[in-house]
Design an enzyme around this catalytic site. Structure first.
Site, PDB file in Angstrom:
ATOM      1  N   HIS A 134       5.966  -9.560   2.258  1.00  0.00           N
ATOM      2  CA  HIS A 134       4.748  -8.834   2.660  1.00  0.00           C
ATOM      3  C   HIS A 134       4.990  -7.342   2.465  1.00  0.00           C
ATOM      4  CE1 HIS A 134       1.374  -8.294   5.917  1.00  0.00           C
ATOM      5  NE2 HIS A 134       1.316  -7.355   4.986  1.00  0.00           N
ATOM      6  N   HIS A 143       2.947  -4.070   0.216  1.00  0.00           N
ATOM      7  CA  HIS A 143       1.900  -3.599  -0.692  1.00  0.00           C
ATOM      8  C   HIS A 143       2.521  -2.515  -1.560  1.00  0.00           C
ATOM      9  CE1 HIS A 143      -1.169  -5.621   1.791  1.00  0.00           C
ATOM     10  NE2 HIS A 143      -0.319  -5.360   2.766  1.00  0.00           N
ATOM     11  N   HIS A 196      -3.902 -12.099   4.899  1.00  0.00           N
ATOM     12  CA  HIS A 196      -3.702 -11.385   6.155  1.00  0.00           C
ATOM     13  C   HIS A 196      -4.654 -12.002   7.184  1.00  0.00           C
ATOM     14  CE1 HIS A 196      -1.694  -8.510   3.650  1.00  0.00           C
ATOM     15  NE2 HIS A 196      -1.648  -7.552   4.564  1.00  0.00           N
ATOM     16  N   GLU A 236      -3.902  -9.967  12.468  1.00  0.00           N
ATOM     17  CA  GLU A 236      -3.219  -8.685  12.670  1.00  0.00           C
ATOM     18  C   GLU A 236      -3.992  -7.947  13.768  1.00  0.00           C
ATOM     19  OE1 GLU A 236      -3.466  -5.927   9.400  1.00  0.00           O
ATOM     20  OE2 GLU A 236      -1.916  -4.603  10.210  1.00  0.00           O
ATOM     21  N   ASP A 246       5.583  -4.232   4.926  1.00  0.00           N
ATOM     22  CA  ASP A 246       4.148  -3.949   4.793  1.00  0.00           C
ATOM     23  C   ASP A 246       3.898  -2.714   3.910  1.00  0.00           C
ATOM     24  OD1 ASP A 246       1.464  -4.472   5.171  1.00  0.00           O
ATOM     25  OD2 ASP A 246       1.398  -3.970   7.293  1.00  0.00           O
ATOM     26  N   ASP A 247       3.906  -1.528   4.501  1.00  0.00           N
ATOM     27  CA  ASP A 247       3.674  -0.278   3.761  1.00  0.00           C
ATOM     28  C   ASP A 247       4.760   0.716   4.148  1.00  0.00           C
ATOM     29  OD1 ASP A 247       0.867  -0.844   2.566  1.00  0.00           O
ATOM     30  OD2 ASP A 247       0.701  -1.393   4.688  1.00  0.00           O
TER      31      ASP A 247
END
Ligand code: ZN
Length: 341
Positions: free
Chosen positions: A19, A21, A199, A202, A280-281
Site C-alpha cells: 500500500h 501511492h 481502500h 479508513e 501509504d504516502d
C-alpha cells in the site's frame, strides 16, 4: 526512539510493501526540482516553506496538497525518477517486492497522457529491479471522488495495456463515495485479468468494507482500520484470508487514530487477520515503511517476532507467483534464524 539494533533488524527484515501511492513518495525537494524543470508555478520556492505545509487535519486536507503537487509530474522521465527515488528508499528498508498504486485520472486531467505515466513508471521499475533488487507490480487506482464515468473511461484507456497492470484499486476521499458505485468498473477490471483491492474503512464505516468484499470482490482491503469496530467483520476477514494493508503513520498523521496505542494492529493480529504494514504516502506522513514498523515497537510494544509475523503476512497476501513467494519466505526464515535464535 527505537533501539538501534532493533532498527537495523527491521531494515533487513524481508518484506513486501502493498500500500504505497507513487505520487505520495514525492519529496518536497524533488517536487520543487520538477516544478522548475517543467515550468510549473507553485506557491512555495524553497523546501522549508513547502515542508511546513505537511501538517494535516484529516484525509481531505492532505489530498488538497497531494493533488496540487502532482501537477509537477509531466514527462516519462519525471515518473521514472519518482519511481527510482522510491525504490532506493524501499531497498534501504528491506522491501523485496512492492505493489504500487498510481492515479492516472489526476495526471490525465493535468494534461499528461496515460502512456507517459505508465511508460515512465515501468522504466523506473525496470531500472530499480536491476539496481536495487526490488520487484514491482503496478496497481491502477481509481480516484473515487471523480465521476464513475471517468473511472469507466479510464478502464477503456488502460485496457490495451492490461498486461502491464497488476490490479485495480480505489482511493482518495472515502466518505460519500461508497464502493458499490464502482461495481461495474471492478467487473470490467476482473475481465481484464486484474487483481482487485480497494481502500475501505479508513475514514469510512465498516459497511464500506462489506461492500468492497461483496460487490467489488476485492482480494485485499486497503487500510480497513474500522474493521476493528466489528467483531463479525474481523472474524470474516480472518476466515476468508483477506489481507489488510495498514498504514500506521498515515493513520496518525490524518487523525484516523489519536495515538499509536489506538492503532488496531494487535487486535487484528490477535484475531488471526492477515494484517500488513505499509507507508501509504511516505513523503507526506513522516517516514517510509521501516518507520512504520518502528512505531509498532515504540507505540505498541511489538517485538521482533511480531514484526516477522507481519512481514510474513505481507509475503502471504502479495500477488506474486508461488515460486517467488517460496523464495521470499526462505529469506524470512534465514532472517528469523539470525535475529530470533
Ligand atoms: Zn492509500
Amino acid at each position: 526512539m527505537v533501539d538501534s539494533a532493533i532498527a537495523a533488524a527491521i531494515r533487513t527484515l524481508p518484506k513486501a510493501e502493498l500500500h504505497l501511492h507513487i505520487e505520495g513518495t514525492l519529496e518536497p525537494a524533488l517536487a520543487l526540482e520538477l516544478a522548475a524543470r517543467n515550468g510549473v508555478e507553485l506557491p512555495w520556492t524553497n523546501v522549508d516553506d513547502l515542508a511546513k505545509q505537511y501538517e494535516f487535519e484529516d484525509l481531505q486536507s492532505f489530498l488538497n496538497l497531494y493533488y496540487q503537487l502532482m501537477a509537477v509530474l509531466k514527462t516519462e522521465d519525471d515518473f521514472r525518477d519518482l519511481m527510482l527515488a522510491n525504490l532506493r528508499h524501499a531497498a534501504e528498508d528491506g522491501v523485496r517486492h512492492a505493489e504500487i498504486f498510481f492515479d492516472p485520472q489526476v495526471h490525465m486531467k493535468n494534461g499528461t497522457a496515460f502512456e507517459t505515466v505508465l511508460n515512465g513508471l515501468k522504466e523506473g521499475a525496470r531500472i530499480g529491479r536491476e539496481r536495487y533488487g526490488v520487484t514491482v507490480g503496478l496497481i491502477m487506482s481509481v480516484v473515487r471522488d471523480e465521476s464513475v464515468a471517468s473511472a469507466d473511461e479510464l478502464i477503456d484507456v488502460a485496457a490495451p495495456y492490461a498486461n502491464d497492470i497488476l490490479g485495480i484499486g480505489l482511493d482518495s476521499a472515502e466518505v460519500g463515495f461508497p464502493p458499490h458505485l464502482f461495481e461495474d468498473v471492478y467487473r470490467k477490471a476482473k475481465e481484464l485479468g486484474w487483481h482487485r483491492v480497494a481502500h475501505a474503512g479508513e475514514e469510512g464505516p465498516v459497511g464500506y468494507i462489506e461492500e468492497a468484499l461483496d460487490l467489488l470482490h476485492v482480494e485485499r482491503i486497503d487500510h480497513g482500520t474500522h474493521a476493528a469496530d466489528s467483531p463479525a467483520m474481523m472474524e470474516r476477514l480472518a476466515a476468508e484470508g483477506i489481507g489488510l494493508t495498514s498504514c500506521p503513520l498515515s493513520n496518525l498523521r490524518l487523525n484516523v487514530v489519536d495515538k499509536p496505542s489506538d492503532l488496531p494492529i494487535l487486535e487484528f493480529m490477535n484475531n488471526d487477520m492477515a494484517v500488513t504494514i505499509n507507508s501509504d504516502d511516505p513523503a507526506y506522513f513522516g517516514g517510509y515503511i521501516a518507520a512504520n514498523y518502528d512505531i509498532l515497537v515504540t507505540g505498541l510494544g511489538l517485538k521482533l517476532d511480531d514484526l516477522a509475523r507481519l512481514a510474513g503476512n505481507s509475503l502471504a497476501v502479495s500477488f506474486i507467483t508461488e515460486e517467488e513467494r517460496a523464495a521470499l519466505f526462505a529469506e524470512l526464515e534465514d532472517w528469523k534464524t539470525e535475529h530470533l535464535g
